[in-house]
Enzyme design. Structure first.
Site, PDB file in Angstrom:
ATOM      1  N   SER A  50       0.825  -1.206   0.000  1.00 42.62           N
ATOM      2  CA  SER A  50       0.000   0.000   0.000  1.00 42.62           C
ATOM      3  C   SER A  50       0.860   1.258   0.000  1.00 42.62           C
ATOM      4  CB  SER A  50      -0.926   0.011   1.218  1.00 42.62           C
ATOM      5  OG  SER A  50      -0.175  -0.088   2.427  1.00 42.62           O
ATOM      6  N   ASP A  88       5.806  -6.706   2.584  1.00 46.66           N
ATOM      7  CA  ASP A  88       5.097  -7.232   1.427  1.00 46.66           C
ATOM      8  C   ASP A  88       6.056  -7.483   0.263  1.00 46.66           C
ATOM      9  OD1 ASP A  88       2.402  -7.720   1.794  1.00 46.66           O
ATOM     10  OD2 ASP A  88       1.813  -5.642   1.470  1.00 46.66           O
ATOM     11  N   GLU A 120       0.586 -12.463  -1.668  1.00 44.99           N
ATOM     12  CA  GLU A 120      -0.818 -12.677  -1.981  1.00 44.99           C
ATOM     13  C   GLU A 120      -0.968 -13.835  -2.961  1.00 44.99           C
ATOM     14  OE1 GLU A 120      -2.511  -9.070  -3.497  1.00 44.99           O
ATOM     15  OE2 GLU A 120      -1.616  -7.842  -1.918  1.00 44.99           O
ATOM     16  N   GLU A 187      -8.518 -10.532   3.826  1.00 46.33           N
ATOM     17  CA  GLU A 187      -8.935  -9.161   3.490  1.00 46.33           C
ATOM     18  C   GLU A 187     -10.242  -9.162   2.718  1.00 46.33           C
ATOM     19  OE1 GLU A 187      -7.514  -5.011   1.301  1.00 46.33           O
ATOM     20  OE2 GLU A 187      -6.089  -6.676   1.495  1.00 46.33           O
TER      21      GLU A 187
END
Length: 274
Positions: A50, A88, A120, A187
């Site tokens: 992010s 991340d 992810e 999420e």
């Protein structure tokens, strides 16, 4: 400057041991100033992709690089001493092959000093998770709404809202647990599904727009503090720091333009009268 303290940093095994014992509190950070403030209050800090949006102004998370993530991770690690730091892995740095994932994960950890990486993906990435874990890299998985999949998901939409989608996400989470992930981020998924996954897994679940039943929660710090232009529905705003910043800057600009700031107390070499 690195932070030196007698307090030991939270470890990955300690995070895992929180399952069923207490909730895990986490936030994102990408710079030293914020990381230093939140460090004593959290179990782990996520240097999230992010950062692409909140620090660089990109419309999504896809544009940030391995080197940028490593550098931001380094800034967070240097300025903290207590929270576990997870970084991340950016888009394109791990999907091609387990070998590529290992090289990039090793680069991120060696440069930043962080304890773990997050990636992810669904069941297709489970073999990559296993490859990394078997080679000494702790992995936090991320399923459900996955920002790096924004183009295939058709936007930032809640997931697990029907039986087929829910079954797939549950299978994704189970696959990552079996592969050796130490935790999984859930999420933007239906609350009953997040609750079900949390009950089904022996590793901690970290919710963000998921369920209060999750073993922990994470938010983007800018959303929490009122620093983001637009916060998602699942974020709670605990302060309006953005409003305070605007007020302070307006006062500063007004004083500069009216010759009020600086005054003699802010200057050097001026002798004060007796």
């Amino acid at each position: 400057m690195s932070v030196h303290t007698s307090v030991k940093r939270t470890t990955v095994p300690q995070l895992m041991a929180c399952k069923g014992q207490r909730k895990i509190a986490a936030l994102t950070a990408h710079n030293a100033a914020i990381a230093r403030l939140i460090d004593p209050l959290l179990d782990f800090i996520l240097v999230g992709d992010s950062t692409a949006m909140v620090a660089y102004g990109h419309p999504d998370t896809l544009s940030i690089t391995v080197e940028q993530m490593a550098a931001h991770g380094q800034a967070v690690v240097r300025s903290t001493a207590q929270a576990c730091v997870v970084v991340d892995m950016p888009f394109g740095s791990y999907q091609e092959s387990p070998e590529l994932a290992f090289r990039n994960a090793a680069r991120i950890l060696s440069v930043s000093g962080a304890a773990a990486v997050k990636l992810e993906g669904g069941q297709a990435l489970a073999s990559t998770v296993a490859f990394l874990v078997q080679r000494g890299i702790p992995v936090m998985a991320h399923v459900g709404l996955m920002p790096q999949y924004v183009n295939t998901m058709g936007g930032f939409r809640a997931q697990g809202m029907n039986d087929e989608s829910a079954a797939r996400i549950l299978a994704d989470a189970r696959a990552h647990e079996a592969a050796g992930a130490f935790a999984v981020v859930l999420e933007g998924i239906a609350e009953p599904l997040a609750r079900q996954i949390t009950e089904a897994l022996a590793i901690p679940t970290i919710g963000i727009g998921a369920s209060p039943a999750c073993d922990g929660q994470v938010l983007v710090t800018e959303d929490l503090l009122g620093l983001s232009e637009r916060a998602p529905r699942f974020a709670k705003r605990y302060a309006d720091i953005g409003g305070a910043v605007r007020q302070a800057v307006a006062a500063y600009a007004d004083e500069v333009r009216n010759g009020v700031f600086p005054d003699e107390s802010h200057c050097f070499g001026i002798k004060k009268s007796l």
